[in-house]
Design a protein around this motif. Structure first.
Motif, PDB file in Angstrom:
ATOM      1  N   PHE A 180       0.830  -1.206   0.000  1.00 11.16           N
ATOM      2  CA  PHE A 180       0.000   0.000   0.000  1.00 11.16           C
ATOM      3  C   PHE A 180       0.861   1.251   0.000  1.00 11.16           C
ATOM      4  O   PHE A 180       0.655   2.176  -0.792  1.00 11.16           O
ATOM      5  CB  PHE A 180      -0.925  -0.025   1.211  1.00 11.16           C
ATOM      6  N   ALA A 181       1.856   1.281   0.895  1.00  9.62           N
ATOM      7  CA  ALA A 181       2.715   2.467   1.002  1.00  9.62           C
ATOM      8  C   ALA A 181       3.472   2.725  -0.294  1.00  9.62           C
ATOM      9  O   ALA A 181       3.636   3.878  -0.714  1.00  9.62           O
ATOM     10  CB  ALA A 181       3.689   2.292   2.162  1.00  9.62           C
ATOM     11  N   ASP A 182       3.958   1.664  -0.933  1.00 10.25           N
ATOM     12  CA  ASP A 182       4.685   1.817  -2.193  1.00 10.25           C
ATOM     13  C   ASP A 182       3.813   2.420  -3.281  1.00 10.25           C
ATOM     14  O   ASP A 182       4.309   3.097  -4.190  1.00 10.25           O
ATOM     15  CB  ASP A 182       5.226   0.463  -2.657  1.00 10.25           C
ATOM     16  N   HIS A 183       2.509   2.152  -3.234  1.00 19.77           N
ATOM     17  CA  HIS A 183       1.596   2.643  -4.272  1.00 19.77           C
ATOM     18  C   HIS A 183       0.961   3.989  -3.919  1.00 19.77           C
ATOM     19  O   HIS A 183       0.221   4.547  -4.747  1.00 19.77           O
ATOM     20  CB  HIS A 183       0.494   1.615  -4.542  1.00 19.77           C
ATOM     21  N   CYS A 184       1.202   4.511  -2.720  1.00 18.45           N
ATOM     22  CA  CYS A 184       0.610   5.804  -2.354  1.00 18.45           C
ATOM     23  C   CYS A 184       1.150   6.908  -3.265  1.00 18.45           C
ATOM     24  O   CYS A 184       2.314   6.900  -3.662  1.00 18.45           O
ATOM     25  CB  CYS A 184       0.900   6.135  -0.892  1.00 18.45           C
ATOM     26  N   LYS A 185       0.297   7.875  -3.567  1.00 13.47           N
ATOM     27  CA  LYS A 185       0.659   8.949  -4.483  1.00 13.47           C
ATOM     28  C   LYS A 185       1.754   9.843  -3.912  1.00 13.47           C
ATOM     29  O   LYS A 185       2.570  10.391  -4.647  1.00 13.47           O
ATOM     30  CB  LYS A 185      -0.588   9.786  -4.806  1.00 13.47           C
ATOM     31  N   THR A 186       1.748  10.004  -2.599  1.00 15.01           N
ATOM     32  CA  THR A 186       2.779  10.780  -1.904  1.00 15.01           C
ATOM     33  C   THR A 186       3.231   9.970  -0.697  1.00 15.01           C
ATOM     34  O   THR A 186       2.521   9.064  -0.257  1.00 15.01           O
ATOM     35  CB  THR A 186       2.224  12.138  -1.429  1.00 15.01           C
ATOM     36  N   PRO A 187       4.414  10.264  -0.128  1.00 13.99           N
ATOM     37  CA  PRO A 187       4.850   9.518   1.060  1.00 13.99           C
ATOM     38  C   PRO A 187       3.790   9.563   2.161  1.00 13.99           C
ATOM     39  O   PRO A 187       3.310  10.637   2.534  1.00 13.99           O
ATOM     40  CB  PRO A 187       6.126  10.247   1.481  1.00 13.99           C
ATOM     41  N   THR A 188       3.410   8.384   2.651  1.00 14.56           N
ATOM     42  CA  THR A 188       2.269   8.257   3.556  1.00 14.56           C
ATOM     43  C   THR A 188       2.611   7.338   4.721  1.00 14.56           C
ATOM     44  O   THR A 188       3.212   6.283   4.537  1.00 14.56           O
ATOM     45  CB  THR A 188       1.052   7.689   2.790  1.00 14.56           C
ATOM     46  N   ILE A 189       2.216   7.746   5.918  1.00 16.84           N
ATOM     47  CA  ILE A 189       2.329   6.883   7.097  1.00 16.84           C
ATOM     48  C   ILE A 189       1.189   5.866   7.044  1.00 16.84           C
ATOM     49  O   ILE A 189       0.023   6.251   6.909  1.00 16.84           O
ATOM     50  CB  ILE A 189       2.259   7.705   8.388  1.00 16.84           C
ATOM     51  N   VAL A 190       1.521   4.595   7.142  1.00 15.89           N
ATOM     52  CA  VAL A 190       0.515   3.534   7.045  1.00 15.89           C
ATOM     53  C   VAL A 190       0.495   2.754   8.354  1.00 15.89           C
ATOM     54  O   VAL A 190       1.517   2.205   8.771  1.00 15.89           O
ATOM     55  CB  VAL A 190       0.800   2.588   5.865  1.00 15.89           C
ATOM     56  N   GLY A 191      -0.667   2.733   8.996  1.00 17.10           N
ATOM     57  CA  GLY A 191      -0.790   2.060  10.283  1.00 17.10           C
ATOM     58  C   GLY A 191      -1.721   0.871  10.223  1.00 17.10           C
ATOM     59  O   GLY A 191      -2.542   0.734   9.306  1.00 17.10           O
ATOM     60  N   ALA A 192      -1.599  -0.006  11.220  1.00 13.73           N
ATOM     61  CA  ALA A 192      -2.441  -1.190  11.344  1.00 13.73           C
ATOM     62  C   ALA A 192      -3.467  -0.974  12.451  1.00 13.73           C
ATOM     63  O   ALA A 192      -3.276  -0.172  13.361  1.00 13.73           O
ATOM     64  CB  ALA A 192      -1.581  -2.416  11.646  1.00 13.73           C
ATOM     65  N   HIS A 193      -4.541  -1.735  12.358  1.00 13.10           N
ATOM     66  CA  HIS A 193      -5.559  -1.700  13.402  1.00 13.10           C
ATOM     67  C   HIS A 193      -5.151  -2.573  14.584  1.00 13.10           C
ATOM     68  O   HIS A 193      -4.193  -3.332  14.516  1.00 13.10           O
ATOM     69  CB  HIS A 193      -6.892  -2.190  12.834  1.00 13.10           C
ATOM     70  N   MET A 194      -5.937  -2.476  15.654  1.00 17.89           N
ATOM     71  CA  MET A 194      -5.621  -3.187  16.886  1.00 17.89           C
ATOM     72  C   MET A 194      -6.805  -4.014  17.355  1.00 17.89           C
ATOM     73  O   MET A 194      -7.901  -3.482  17.578  1.00 17.89           O
ATOM     74  CB  MET A 194      -5.234  -2.191  17.979  1.00 17.89           C
ATOM     75  N   PHE A 195      -6.576  -5.327  17.459  1.00 19.45           N
ATOM     76  CA  PHE A 195      -7.553  -6.240  18.037  1.00 19.45           C
ATOM     77  C   PHE A 195      -7.193  -6.516  19.500  1.00 19.45           C
ATOM     78  O   PHE A 195      -6.048  -6.332  19.922  1.00 19.45           O
ATOM     79  CB  PHE A 195      -7.581  -7.561  17.263  1.00 19.45           C
ATOM     80  N   ASP A 196      -8.173  -6.992  20.238  1.00 19.62           N
ATOM     81  CA  ASP A 196      -8.007  -7.308  21.665  1.00 19.62           C
ATOM     82  C   ASP A 196      -7.273  -8.638  21.798  1.00 19.62           C
ATOM     83  O   ASP A 196      -7.753  -9.678  21.345  1.00 19.62           O
ATOM     84  CB  ASP A 196      -9.386  -7.389  22.321  1.00 19.62           C
TER      85      ASP A 196
END
Length: 638
Positions: free
Chosen positions: A276-292
């Motif tokens: 996803f980050a490699d394909h972003c149009k501009t440099p983008t911070i990519v985060g993950a969600h959090m499960f319990d």
């Protein structure tokens, strides 16, 4: 078994249902939809063949419209250069492959169904144009008279494959050896996740070193030379993650992937976030969600923003549910989850940051713990860099429900760092509501007999007023200083044995034995004034000094209840211990006056303090400033 429904669902292909009739009809339809989802067929985990394959039993429908297998089309449509995707499905046996999509309202729409027989490859070319505000793609399998197998399936972007970026994967740890070794094993067992990881970096800030743990040598060998250990003093999460940022820039990686130590990762997330980050149009911070971590089907957070008037974590829209349980309501029937959630920041339990962003805006604030991730997201946003919390990328993490971080040592960092973040980023004069709300929080702690917490918050305000220049210097020393204060406060001293405290005495209960209830918004101010006056002027009965008036469960530890006691034994958040709360008018008077004075000073000098912190920000977050701190507290050089 606990996570199966995050990957494969069973039953009818139903989406969120909407009704144009009156509200009662809408409620009825929603209930029916949820009940239909819950009554779907059972998912048989024994039919899973591998990480990529499973079997559909005769006549069974398996849906991959699930958290980890549906394609979050609207996120790719909004943030990347991808305009269409190809769904590639390999199957064995007779049956059907059906493709569906949803829109931002969560309505299900059938796209295409194909009959398959034998060894079959089915490719579906799918446009991303309709996904401006939300929506997903997914597919279902329906077996015929005989079992049908999914060999594997992939979501693919058109065009030539580009060279992926390189990652420095960094874990900050403090005496969590078991968690760390488990995650290293997960990485070693999934080599495809490590394919583009240049280095696995463990920043060990603990006293029980990971290198001394049983099983470390095997984990190190399994990672084939990619593991590197760094030992430094306890500089908190911000110090550990800043070290990861620093090393990623120094090594020339394209990204740093920050990970908490007390997590269990889904290794596929690494590949998804990088792609996803490699394909972003501009440099983008990519985060993950959090499960319990302790209730694996529960999604704790789907995306977070900051309310910049109150400077509290917020959520983009009111329908969003914290703690959503996919075992109760699957993705297809959860309408709010189909709307794209745009965020201000992502928690650093798992977060990928381009090193280009780090070189431009600096490293983490030197604030030890709390608000470092939120501040960094706001700082990046101000500099023109987006943050995306990517569905389908996640970890399992211990939730805040079993922590006392609002009333224990972390209260210092909550208070100080929240106001520092507001000083740096608030668009409002005097920070909007942040200081006034902080004063209300101080009063709640004080009338609840939480004097240790209130003292920590007073210390926080003093350190904030002292300015940004000393943040690096006090980074390793504030936690020991706060912990040293525990002996002065009975409510901060915990005992695991329930018999460690005297049994509640036969004393007159508060409110003449009537139940407790919170004051209303209208009555809050006079109620608080009356309560403070009573606590300041009424002597503590000798019986309450000798024995607690009651034992209070953690769930009942609320300010409007505790303010009515003179003495009570209270259980902590995780149920492992309890402490004795005792009313002390002298401590209340001193802390109330000091807190009020400091809050007034911050309000008066807000503009001056804000300018001071904003001017210092580039320096205190620079590579050079952090390098000096790392060298000063390096255990490898001692």
């Amino acid at each position: 078994m606990d996570t199966a429904l995050l990957y494969v669902d069973s039953g009818s292909a139903m989406g969120a249902q909407f009704n144009t009739m009156d509200g009662s009809m809408m409620k009825s339809t929603k209930t029916q939809s949820t009940e239909a989802a819950a009554s779907g067929g059972e998912v048989h985990v024994e039919d899973f063949l591998s990480r990529t394959g499973t079997i559909a039993r005769p006549g069974q429908r398996l849906s991959f419209g699930t958290y980890f297998n549906a394609f979050p089309a609207s996120y790719w449509r909004r943030w990347t250069d991808v305009e269409s995707v190809r769904l590639h499905v390999e199957t064995k046996g007779a049956g059907a492959v059906s493709v569906y999509k949803s829109n931002a309202r969560g309505s299900l729409q059938h796209v295409e169904t194909r009959r398959v027989d034998g060894d079959t490859v089915s490719d579906f070319d799918l446009t991303l144009k309709p996904f401006g505000d939300g929506g997903w793609y997914w597919f279902d399998l329906v077996a015929g008279a005989e079992p049908m197998a999914l060999v594997e399936a992939n979501w693919m972007a058109e065009g030539e494959a580009q060279k992926p970026g390189s990652i420095t994967l960094e874990i900050t740890t403090l005496n969590k050896n078991e968690f760390c070794l488990n995650n290293l094993k997960i990485l070693a067992d999934n080599p495809e996740a490590l394919e583009n990881v240049a280095e696995v970096l463990i920043v060990d800030q603990g006293t029980k070193k990971l290198v001394d743990a049983e099983g470390f040598a095997e984990a190190e060998a399994a990672l084939g030379g990619k593991l590197r250990m760094i030992h430094q003093g306890n500089l908190g999460g911000s110090g550990g993650f800043a070290r990861g940022m620093y090393e990623a820039v120094e090594s020339g990686s394209d990204y740093v992937l920050l990970l908490d130590d007390d997590i269990v990762m889904e290794p596929e997330s690494i590949t998804r976030m990088l792609t996803f980050a490699d394909h972003c149009k501009t440099p983008t911070i990519v985060g993950a969600h959090m499960f319990d971590l302790y209730n694996r089907s529960v999604l704790h957070t789907f995306g977070e923003t900051v309310n910049v008037f109150r400077f509290q974590p917020d959520h983009p829209f009111k329908e969003q549910v914290l703690g959503h349980d996919f075992a109760r309501s699957n993705l297809r029937t959860t309408s709010w989850m189909h709307r794209r959630v745009d965020v201000d920041y992502n928690g650093w339990w798992m977060c990928m940051i381009p090193t280009e962003v780090i070189r431009n805006i600096g490293l983490s604030l030197p604030v030890f713990i709390k608000w470092d991730d939120a501040e960094y997201g706001l700082r990046a946003k101000a500099a023109g860099y987006n943050t995306v919390s990517l569905p389908g990328a996640a970890v399992w993490h211990i939730t805040w429900a079993d922590k006392d971080d609002a009333v224990d040592w972390q209260a210092y960092f909550h208070s100080r760092n929240r106001i520092i973040t507001a000083l740096l980023h608030s668009p409002y004069p005097r920070g909007g509501r942040v200081v006034r709300e902080g004063s209300f929080i101080d009063i709640k702690h004080l009338i609840s007999m939480q004097y240790f917490t209130a003292q920590g918050r007073v210390m926080a305000l003093k350190d904030l007023i002292a300015g940004p220049e000393q943040l690096h210097d006090i980074l390793p020393s504030r936690l020991p200083a706060i912990q040293a204060m525990r002996k002065e406060y009975s409510e901060a001293q915990f005992e695991a044995d329930p018999e460690a405290f005297p049994r509640p005495g036969m004393v007159k209960p508060p409110r003449h034995g009537q139940g407790f209830k919170a004051p209303s918004y209208v009555t809050l101010v006079p109620w608080a004034a009356k309560t403070i006056v009573r606590q300041l002027t009424k002597p503590v009965a000798k019986s309450s000094i000798e024995r607690p008036q009651a034992r209070v469960a953690h769930i009942d530890n609320r300010w409007w209840r505790m303010s009515q006691y003179d003495s009570a034994v209270v259980t902590n958040a995780d149920g492992t211990a309890a402490s004795w709360y005792q009313r002390d008018p002298k401590k209340l008077r001193a802390l109330l006056a000091e807190g009020a004075r400091l809050n007034a000073e911050i309000l008066k000098d807000w503009h001056k303090l804000s300018q001071k912190y904003r001017k210092a920000l580039p320096e205190i977050t620079s590579m050079e400033a952090w390098k000096a701190t790392f060298e000063k507290h390096s255990e490898e050089s001692k």
